[in-house]
Design a protein around this motif. Structure first.
Motif, PDB file in Angstrom:
ATOM      1  N   VAL A  34       0.837  -1.207   0.000  1.00  0.00           N
ATOM      2  CA  VAL A  34       0.000   0.000   0.000  1.00  0.00           C
ATOM      3  C   VAL A  34       0.869   1.253   0.000  1.00  0.00           C
ATOM      4  CG1 VAL A  34      -1.642   1.349   1.356  1.00  0.00           C
ATOM      5  CG2 VAL A  34      -1.980  -1.114   1.074  1.00  0.00           C
ATOM      6  N   ALA A  35       1.886   1.269   0.863  1.00  0.00           N
ATOM      7  CA  ALA A  35       2.774   2.431   0.917  1.00  0.00           C
ATOM      8  C   ALA A  35       3.532   2.603  -0.392  1.00  0.00           C
ATOM      9  CB  ALA A  35       3.754   2.283   2.085  1.00  0.00           C
ATOM     10  N   GLY A  36       4.028   1.488  -0.953  1.00  0.00           N
ATOM     11  CA  GLY A  36       4.749   1.571  -2.219  1.00  0.00           C
ATOM     12  C   GLY A  36       3.879   2.110  -3.335  1.00  0.00           C
ATOM     13  N   ARG A  37       2.621   1.701  -3.336  1.00  0.00           N
ATOM     14  CA  ARG A  37       1.679   2.192  -4.351  1.00  0.00           C
ATOM     15  C   ARG A  37       1.481   3.702  -4.217  1.00  0.00           C
ATOM     16  NH1 ARG A  37      -0.927   0.252  -9.045  1.00  0.00           N
ATOM     17  NH2 ARG A  37      -2.899   1.358  -9.297  1.00  0.00           N
ATOM     18  N   TRP A  38       1.330   4.165  -2.980  1.00  0.00           N
ATOM     19  CA  TRP A  38       1.077   5.591  -2.750  1.00  0.00           C
ATOM     20  C   TRP A  38       2.323   6.426  -3.021  1.00  0.00           C
ATOM     21  CZ3 TRP A  38       0.797   9.249   1.801  1.00  0.00           C
ATOM     22  CH2 TRP A  38      -0.106  10.285   1.539  1.00  0.00           C
ATOM     23  N   LEU A  39       3.489   5.846  -2.803  1.00  0.00           N
ATOM     24  CA  LEU A  39       4.735   6.582  -3.000  1.00  0.00           C
ATOM     25  C   LEU A  39       5.284   6.460  -4.421  1.00  0.00           C
ATOM     26  CD1 LEU A  39       6.533   5.542   0.314  1.00  0.00           C
ATOM     27  CD2 LEU A  39       5.684   7.834  -0.239  1.00  0.00           C
ATOM     28  N   ARG A  40       4.580   5.735  -5.265  1.00  0.00           N
ATOM     29  CA  ARG A  40       5.100   5.447  -6.602  1.00  0.00           C
ATOM     30  C   ARG A  40       5.425   6.710  -7.392  1.00  0.00           C
ATOM     31  NH1 ARG A  40       1.370   1.963 -10.542  1.00  0.00           N
ATOM     32  NH2 ARG A  40       0.104   3.837 -10.229  1.00  0.00           N
ATOM     33  N   THR A  41       4.622   7.741  -7.248  1.00  0.00           N
ATOM     34  CA  THR A  41       4.851   8.983  -7.991  1.00  0.00           C
ATOM     35  C   THR A  41       5.512  10.063  -7.133  1.00  0.00           C
ATOM     36  OG1 THR A  41       2.592   9.715  -7.459  1.00  0.00           O
ATOM     37  CG2 THR A  41       2.912   8.541  -9.538  1.00  0.00           C
ATOM     38  N   ALA A  42       5.891   9.716  -5.911  1.00  0.00           N
ATOM     39  CA  ALA A  42       6.540  10.696  -5.031  1.00  0.00           C
ATOM     40  C   ALA A  42       8.010  10.823  -5.396  1.00  0.00           C
ATOM     41  CB  ALA A  42       6.398  10.274  -3.571  1.00  0.00           C
ATOM     42  N   PRO A  43       8.595  11.998  -5.204  1.00  0.00           N
ATOM     43  CA  PRO A  43      10.026  12.150  -5.495  1.00  0.00           C
ATOM     44  C   PRO A  43      10.871  11.377  -4.498  1.00  0.00           C
ATOM     45  CG  PRO A  43       9.163  14.110  -4.406  1.00  0.00           C
ATOM     46  CD  PRO A  43       7.988  13.236  -4.702  1.00  0.00           C
ATOM     47  N   ALA A  44      12.064  10.975  -4.936  1.00  0.00           N
ATOM     48  CA  ALA A  44      12.976  10.281  -4.032  1.00  0.00           C
ATOM     49  C   ALA A  44      13.367  11.210  -2.891  1.00  0.00           C
ATOM     50  CB  ALA A  44      14.223   9.819  -4.786  1.00  0.00           C
ATOM     51  N   GLY A  45      13.636  10.648  -1.749  1.00  0.00           N
ATOM     52  CA  GLY A  45      13.970  11.462  -0.581  1.00  0.00           C
ATOM     53  C   GLY A  45      12.736  11.696   0.269  1.00  0.00           C
ATOM     54  N   TRP A  46      12.672  12.872   0.862  1.00  0.00           N
ATOM     55  CA  TRP A  46      11.568  13.191   1.766  1.00  0.00           C
ATOM     56  C   TRP A  46      10.520  14.017   1.049  1.00  0.00           C
ATOM     57  CZ3 TRP A  46      12.205  11.327   6.808  1.00  0.00           C
ATOM     58  CH2 TRP A  46      11.089  11.523   7.657  1.00  0.00           C
ATOM     59  N   SER A  47       9.262  13.748   1.342  1.00  0.00           N
ATOM     60  CA  SER A  47       8.161  14.502   0.753  1.00  0.00           C
ATOM     61  C   SER A  47       7.014  14.551   1.738  1.00  0.00           C
ATOM     62  CB  SER A  47       7.695  13.838  -0.555  1.00  0.00           C
ATOM     63  OG  SER A  47       7.123  12.567  -0.288  1.00  0.00           O
ATOM     64  N   ARG A  48       5.944  15.233   1.376  1.00  0.00           N
ATOM     65  CA  ARG A  48       4.767  15.280   2.239  1.00  0.00           C
ATOM     66  C   ARG A  48       4.172  13.897   2.444  1.00  0.00           C
ATOM     67  NH1 ARG A  48       1.382  20.633   0.146  1.00  0.00           N
ATOM     68  NH2 ARG A  48       2.935  22.209   0.784  1.00  0.00           N
ATOM     69  N   ARG A  49       4.275  13.065   1.428  1.00  0.00           N
ATOM     70  CA  ARG A  49       3.750  11.714   1.559  1.00  0.00           C
ATOM     71  C   ARG A  49       4.571  10.902   2.564  1.00  0.00           C
ATOM     72  NH1 ARG A  49       1.908   9.873  -4.572  1.00  0.00           N
ATOM     73  NH2 ARG A  49       0.744  11.780  -5.057  1.00  0.00           N
ATOM     74  N   THR A  50       5.868  11.117   2.566  1.00  0.00           N
ATOM     75  CA  THR A  50       6.726  10.457   3.555  1.00  0.00           C
ATOM     76  C   THR A  50       6.293  10.841   4.962  1.00  0.00           C
ATOM     77  OG1 THR A  50       8.556  10.591   1.977  1.00  0.00           O
ATOM     78  CG2 THR A  50       9.112  10.091   4.277  1.00  0.00           C
ATOM     79  N   THR A  62       8.820   7.692  16.306  1.00  0.00           N
ATOM     80  CA  THR A  62       8.378   7.738  14.909  1.00  0.00           C
ATOM     81  C   THR A  62       7.709   9.072  14.591  1.00  0.00           C
ATOM     82  OG1 THR A  62       8.025   5.352  14.963  1.00  0.00           O
ATOM     83  CG2 THR A  62       7.025   6.560  13.147  1.00  0.00           C
ATOM     84  N   ALA A  63       6.886   9.563  15.507  1.00  0.00           N
ATOM     85  CA  ALA A  63       6.251  10.871  15.298  1.00  0.00           C
ATOM     86  C   ALA A  63       7.302  11.975  15.231  1.00  0.00           C
ATOM     87  CB  ALA A  63       5.258  11.152  16.420  1.00  0.00           C
ATOM     88  N   GLY A  64       8.308  11.884  16.104  1.00  0.00           N
ATOM     89  CA  GLY A  64       9.391  12.871  16.071  1.00  0.00           C
ATOM     90  C   GLY A  64      10.141  12.854  14.755  1.00  0.00           C
ATOM     91  N   VAL A  65      10.365  11.659  14.207  1.00  0.00           N
ATOM     92  CA  VAL A  65      11.036  11.539  12.916  1.00  0.00           C
ATOM     93  C   VAL A  65      10.202  12.191  11.817  1.00  0.00           C
ATOM     94  CG1 VAL A  65      11.693   9.868  11.129  1.00  0.00           C
ATOM     95  CG2 VAL A  65      12.385   9.494  13.492  1.00  0.00           C
ATOM     96  N   ALA A  66       8.896  11.951  11.830  1.00  0.00           N
ATOM     97  CA  ALA A  66       8.016  12.537  10.821  1.00  0.00           C
ATOM     98  C   ALA A  66       8.049  14.061  10.867  1.00  0.00           C
ATOM     99  CB  ALA A  66       6.589  12.029  11.009  1.00  0.00           C
ATOM    100  N   VAL A  67       7.959  14.616  12.066  1.00  0.00           N
ATOM    101  CA  VAL A  67       7.964  16.082  12.224  1.00  0.00           C
ATOM    102  C   VAL A  67       9.322  16.661  11.830  1.00  0.00           C
ATOM    103  CG1 VAL A  67       7.804  17.958  13.886  1.00  0.00           C
ATOM    104  CG2 VAL A  67       6.172  16.060  13.977  1.00  0.00           C
ATOM    105  N   ALA A  68      10.396  16.040  12.311  1.00  0.00           N
ATOM    106  CA  ALA A  68      11.737  16.561  12.009  1.00  0.00           C
ATOM    107  C   ALA A  68      12.038  16.494  10.522  1.00  0.00           C
ATOM    108  CB  ALA A  68      12.779  15.780  12.813  1.00  0.00           C
ATOM    109  N   GLY A  69      11.654  15.390   9.881  1.00  0.00           N
ATOM    110  CA  GLY A  69      11.878  15.278   8.446  1.00  0.00           C
ATOM    111  C   GLY A  69      11.105  16.314   7.653  1.00  0.00           C
ATOM    112  N   HIS A  70       9.871  16.551   8.056  1.00  0.00           N
ATOM    113  CA  HIS A  70       9.051  17.548   7.363  1.00  0.00           C
ATOM    114  C   HIS A  70       9.655  18.943   7.512  1.00  0.00           C
ATOM    115  CE1 HIS A  70       5.481  19.401   5.722  1.00  0.00           C
ATOM    116  NE2 HIS A  70       5.334  20.141   6.802  1.00  0.00           N
TER     117      HIS A  70
END
Length: 236
Positions: free
Chosen positions: A90-106, A223-231
């Motif tokens: 499911v995640a791979g499907r949603w990220l298929r068109t996302a740019p490599a690296g970090w994005s809003r979808r990440t 995990t939440a901290g990683v999401a916020v810091a990456g964003h």
């Protein structure tokens, strides 16, 4: 006279943020590796010998069960394996068109992982350690889905040698490049990945002696901290 070339200020300005982002991504993926150590310790010790992130362990135990080994939670192992694959798909499907690296979808996917782990920790607060089926199987399956999502997301961020869910390949690379003149610089990411998985498992085990909920809460917070810091790092 030989011609000399100098990097323009614009080129330097572009390369510096890229290096900063690579360093940030490495730190964040290492943090997720620690979190995985916590959650796998909880799964194995608190949810009747089921890994929710390390599918190699589950496959090996399923093989032992097929060969007649007793007292292995076959249904939970199989459901965790299926859940992990579903989450990754499911995640791979949603990220298929996302740019490599970090994005809003990440950010969104890792935030969802943190939320799922949080909900499961609160559920376990009510049912306790070693919950009976079907509740136990539901919890392990949902956690495995979340770890599949995390693994697919980490794959897109693509920090070399840091998958966040397994360190066997990291250990192999660490040993294979250990000779003098090998890729010594990569030790800075490989060795911490192994150490943090170890420390995460130790932390999860220690918290589990108190209660299963704080252990999963720790994983959720990291995990939440990683999401916020990456964003924030990507926006900066």
């Amino acid at each position: 006279m030989p011609t000399t070339y100098q990097s323009s200020p614009a080129t330097i300005a572009r390369s510096t943020p890229q290096k900063d982002h690579r360093r940030t991504h490495l730190i964040l993926m290492l943090a997720l590796t620690f979190s995985t150590g916590v959650i796998d310790a909880v799964g194995y010790l608190g949810l009747d010998r089921v890994f929710t992130a390390n599918m190699t362990g589950n496959i090996v135990m399923l093989g032992m069960a097929l060969a007649g080994s007793e007292h292995l939670p076959v249904a939970r192992l199989a459901l965790a394996l299926v859940g992990f694959v579903v989450g990754a798909a499911v995640a791979g499907r949603w990220l298929r068109t996302a740019p490599a690296g970090w994005s809003r979808r990440t950010t969104a996917l890792l935030g969802a992982v943190a939320g799922v782990v949080l909900v499961m920790s609160l559920l376990l607060l009510r049912v306790g350690v070693h919950p009976a089926d079907p509740v136990g199987s539901i919890i392990t399956s949902i956690l495995a889905v979340a770890m599949g999502v995390q693994a697919a997301t980490a794959r897109l961020v693509a920090v070399k040698d840091v998958t966040t869910v397994v360190v066997t390949s990291t250990l192999t690379a660490l040993a294979a490049d250990s000779w003098p003149g090998g890729a010594a610089g990569l030790w800075r990411r490989r060795a911490p990945a192994v150490a943090l998985m170890l420390l995460g498992a130790a932390a999860g085990t220690g918290l589990l002696r108190w209660n299963i909920t704080p252990a999963l809460l720790l994983s959720s917070v990291v995990t939440a901290g990683v999401a916020v810091a990456g964003h924030r790092a990507t926006r900066g």
